[in-house]
Design a protein around this motif. Structure first.
Motif, PDB file in Angstrom:
ATOM      1  N   GLU A   1      42.514  38.456  47.845  1.00 33.23           N
ATOM      2  CA  GLU A   1      41.320  39.140  47.247  1.00 33.23           C
ATOM      3  C   GLU A   1      41.814  40.115  46.281  1.00 33.23           C
ATOM      4  OE1 GLU A   1      39.473  41.020  50.666  1.00 33.23           O
ATOM      5  OE2 GLU A   1      39.784  39.163  51.917  1.00 33.23           O
ATOM      6  N   TRP A   2      41.337  40.243  45.061  1.00 33.26           N
ATOM      7  CA  TRP A   2      41.447  41.058  44.141  1.00 33.26           C
ATOM      8  C   TRP A   2      41.122  42.530  44.750  1.00 33.26           C
ATOM      9  CZ3 TRP A   2      44.161  39.691  40.035  1.00 33.26           C
ATOM     10  CH2 TRP A   2      43.845  38.579  39.461  1.00 33.26           C
ATOM     11  N   CYS A   3      42.042  43.456  43.981  1.00 35.52           N
ATOM     12  CA  CYS A   3      41.867  44.869  44.286  1.00 35.52           C
ATOM     13  C   CYS A   3      41.774  45.776  42.829  1.00 35.52           C
ATOM     14  CB  CYS A   3      42.871  45.650  45.172  1.00 35.52           C
ATOM     15  SG  CYS A   3      43.024  44.877  46.853  1.00 35.52           S
ATOM     16  N   LEU A   4      41.111  47.030  43.120  1.00 34.94           N
ATOM     17  CA  LEU A   4      40.939  47.821  41.926  1.00 34.94           C
ATOM     18  C   LEU A   4      42.156  47.956  41.113  1.00 34.94           C
ATOM     19  CD1 LEU A   4      38.416  49.176  40.762  1.00 34.94           C
ATOM     20  CD2 LEU A   4      38.851  51.093  41.954  1.00 34.94           C
ATOM     21  N   ASP A   5      43.354  48.459  42.041  1.00 38.34           N
ATOM     22  CA  ASP A   5      44.322  48.934  41.312  1.00 38.34           C
ATOM     23  C   ASP A   5      45.063  47.935  40.364  1.00 38.34           C
ATOM     24  OD1 ASP A   5      45.343  51.198  43.565  1.00 38.34           O
ATOM     25  OD2 ASP A   5      44.042  49.487  44.360  1.00 38.34           O
ATOM     26  N   TRP A   6      45.738  48.493  39.405  1.00 37.97           N
ATOM     27  CA  TRP A   6      46.697  47.901  38.638  1.00 37.97           C
ATOM     28  C   TRP A   6      48.151  47.802  39.486  1.00 37.97           C
ATOM     29  CZ3 TRP A   6      46.242  45.664  34.130  1.00 37.97           C
ATOM     30  CH2 TRP A   6      45.062  45.744  33.086  1.00 37.97           C
ATOM     31  N   TYR A   7      48.759  46.822  39.441  1.00 36.76           N
ATOM     32  CA  TYR A   7      49.915  46.628  40.371  1.00 36.76           C
ATOM     33  C   TYR A   7      51.384  47.386  39.755  1.00 36.76           C
ATOM     34  CZ  TYR A   7      53.852  44.868  42.824  1.00 36.76           C
ATOM     35  OH  TYR A   7      55.006  44.842  43.709  1.00 36.76           O
TER      36      TYR A   7
ATOM     37  N   ARG B   1      49.839  43.205  35.637  1.00 37.11           N
ATOM     38  CA  ARG B   1      49.147  42.543  36.718  1.00 37.11           C
ATOM     39  C   ARG B   1      48.200  43.482  37.517  1.00 37.11           C
ATOM     40  NH1 ARG B   1      54.234  40.590  39.993  1.00 37.11           N
ATOM     41  NH2 ARG B   1      55.127  42.477  39.383  1.00 37.11           N
ATOM     42  N   ARG B   2      47.337  42.780  38.257  1.00 37.26           N
ATOM     43  CA  ARG B   2      46.478  43.500  39.067  1.00 37.26           C
ATOM     44  C   ARG B   2      46.618  43.270  40.431  1.00 37.26           C
ATOM     45  NH1 ARG B   2      42.588  47.641  37.248  1.00 37.26           N
ATOM     46  NH2 ARG B   2      41.880  47.158  35.354  1.00 37.26           N
ATOM     47  N   SER B   3      46.538  44.119  41.334  1.00 39.81           N
ATOM     48  CA  SER B   3      46.982  44.041  42.848  1.00 39.81           C
ATOM     49  C   SER B   3      45.939  43.042  43.448  1.00 39.81           C
ATOM     50  CB  SER B   3      46.900  45.547  43.138  1.00 39.81           C
ATOM     51  OG  SER B   3      47.780  46.101  42.772  1.00 39.81           O
ATOM     52  N   SER B   4      46.430  42.685  44.501  1.00 38.63           N
ATOM     53  CA  SER B   4      45.670  41.737  45.334  1.00 38.63           C
ATOM     54  C   SER B   4      46.101  42.038  47.025  1.00 38.63           C
ATOM     55  CB  SER B   4      45.665  40.355  44.990  1.00 38.63           C
ATOM     56  OG  SER B   4      46.772  39.750  45.089  1.00 38.63           O
ATOM     57  N   ARG B   5      45.274  41.431  47.736  1.00 38.86           N
ATOM     58  CA  ARG B   5      45.611  41.727  49.157  1.00 38.86           C
ATOM     59  C   ARG B   5      45.317  40.473  49.858  1.00 38.86           C
ATOM     60  NH1 ARG B   5      47.723  46.320  51.545  1.00 38.86           N
ATOM     61  NH2 ARG B   5      48.723  47.826  50.123  1.00 38.86           N
ATOM     62  N   GLY B   6      45.800  40.345  51.120  1.00 36.66           N
ATOM     63  CA  GLY B   6      45.429  39.339  51.845  1.00 36.66           C
ATOM     64  C   GLY B   6      46.288  37.877  51.881  1.00 36.66           C
ATOM     65  N   GLY B   7      46.185  37.166  53.088  1.00 30.99           N
ATOM     66  CA  GLY B   7      46.823  35.861  52.816  1.00 30.99           C
ATOM     67  C   GLY B   7      45.788  34.674  52.441  1.00 30.99           C
TER      68      GLY B   7
ATOM     69  N   SER C   1      50.424  41.961  46.651  1.00 28.93           N
ATOM     70  CA  SER C   1      50.725  40.535  45.822  1.00 28.93           C
ATOM     71  C   SER C   1      49.931  41.109  44.542  1.00 28.93           C
ATOM     72  CB  SER C   1      50.241  39.231  46.256  1.00 28.93           C
ATOM     73  OG  SER C   1      49.133  39.297  46.610  1.00 28.93           O
ATOM     74  N   ALA C   2      50.201  40.252  43.497  1.00 28.21           N
ATOM     75  CA  ALA C   2      49.251  40.579  42.299  1.00 28.21           C
ATOM     76  C   ALA C   2      49.946  39.541  41.054  1.00 28.21           C
ATOM     77  CB  ALA C   2      49.883  41.877  41.665  1.00 28.21           C
ATOM     78  N   ILE C   3      48.706  39.329  40.320  1.00 29.94           N
ATOM     79  CA  ILE C   3      48.928  38.279  39.201  1.00 29.94           C
ATOM     80  C   ILE C   3      48.345  38.843  37.954  1.00 29.94           C
ATOM     81  CG2 ILE C   3      49.204  36.436  40.578  1.00 29.94           C
ATOM     82  CD1 ILE C   3      46.236  35.756  40.013  1.00 29.94           C
TER      83      ILE C   3
END
Length: 243
Positions: free
Chosen positions: A175-181, A202-208, A223-225
């Motif tokens: 799941e995409w998050c608001l933060d920059w990673y 990259r932008r941060s993401s969370r969850g499997g 995680s982040a991409i």
């Protein structure tokens, strides 16, 4: 069958079902995790509301029809086109455009969750728990062994929700998050409502996800991409600030 027919929208309310996440602090991070999950630090998060499900194909299609936006490439593949699966192959920018559209359409302000909001919601009051359901090894659940063997995300809401009533936190799609990673952000993050707004690559993401399963299912795993990437194991969910 044409994808627009298969995913025919209904007149259901645009606003997703939300649950309240109360204000308060929690310990963010994991001492036994990767270096970017440390140091463990106490964070205060203001009251907000989170969607109980990730955005689905059905919901996203309505956005595409209304705005004349191209459909995600994933909908060309049968395994990703169920109306109640999470929409995937959407970039961070696609997700934020959806938030802006929904905000304008409803008069309410929707956005992506910050990493701190996501982790607080995932923990649901379980201080220090490894997973959104507690500390039980995910390998003990059938879904983490064979549930995604057919190479696709499940429909949203099939697994039990966490204590806050939120589904699929830690599984199904990243799941995409608001933060920059930033892997070192925790060392300088503020106590109240931290969001890393310093641009990076990259932008941060969370969850499997259905593809990686246990790899980043823990509450604290990050995680982040690149925010332009559109992968079939990436989706998003919405939050709304409290008043």
């Amino acid at each position: 069958m044409d994808v627009n027919d298969e995913l025919k929208s209904t007149d259901q309310c645009l606003v997703p079902k939300l649950v309240e996440i109360p204000e308060g602090d929690f310990l963010m991070g994991c001492a036994e995790g990767r270096s970017d999950e440390r140091p463990v630090h106490r964070v205060w998060v203001s009251r907000f509301f989170m969607a109980v499900h990730t955005v689905t194909n059905r919901e996203y299609l309505r956005f595409c029809r209304t705005t004349q936006r191209p459909l995600p490439s994933s909908l060309e593949q049968p395994q990703f086109r169920d109306p109640d699966q999470p929409v995937v192959a959407v970039s961070w920018w696609d997700a934020t455009e959806y938030c802006s559209w929904l905000s304008a359409a409803t008069g309410e302000v929707f956005r992506l969750p910050s990493e701190a909001e996501w982790e607080k919601a995932a923990r649901a009051g379980r201080e220090g728990a490894l997973y959104s359901w507690g500390d039980e090894d995910p390998a003990s659940f059938d879904v983490y062994r064979v549930g995604w063997a057919d190479g696709r995300p499940q429909r949203v809401g099939l697994l039990p929700p966490n204590r806050f009533g939120i589904f699929n936190l830690g599984d199904n799609v990243h799941e995409w998050c608001l933060d920059w990673y930033d892997g070192e952000y925790y060392g300088r993050a503020p106590y109240r409502d931290p969001v890393n707004r310093e641009p990076s690559r990259r932008r941060s993401s969370r969850g499997g996800s259905w593809r990686h399963r246990v790899k980043v299912s823990r509450c604290a795993a990050r995680s982040a991409i690149d925010p332009t990437f559109q992968y079939t194991d990436y989706g998003f969910r919405l939050v709304k600030a409290g008043r």
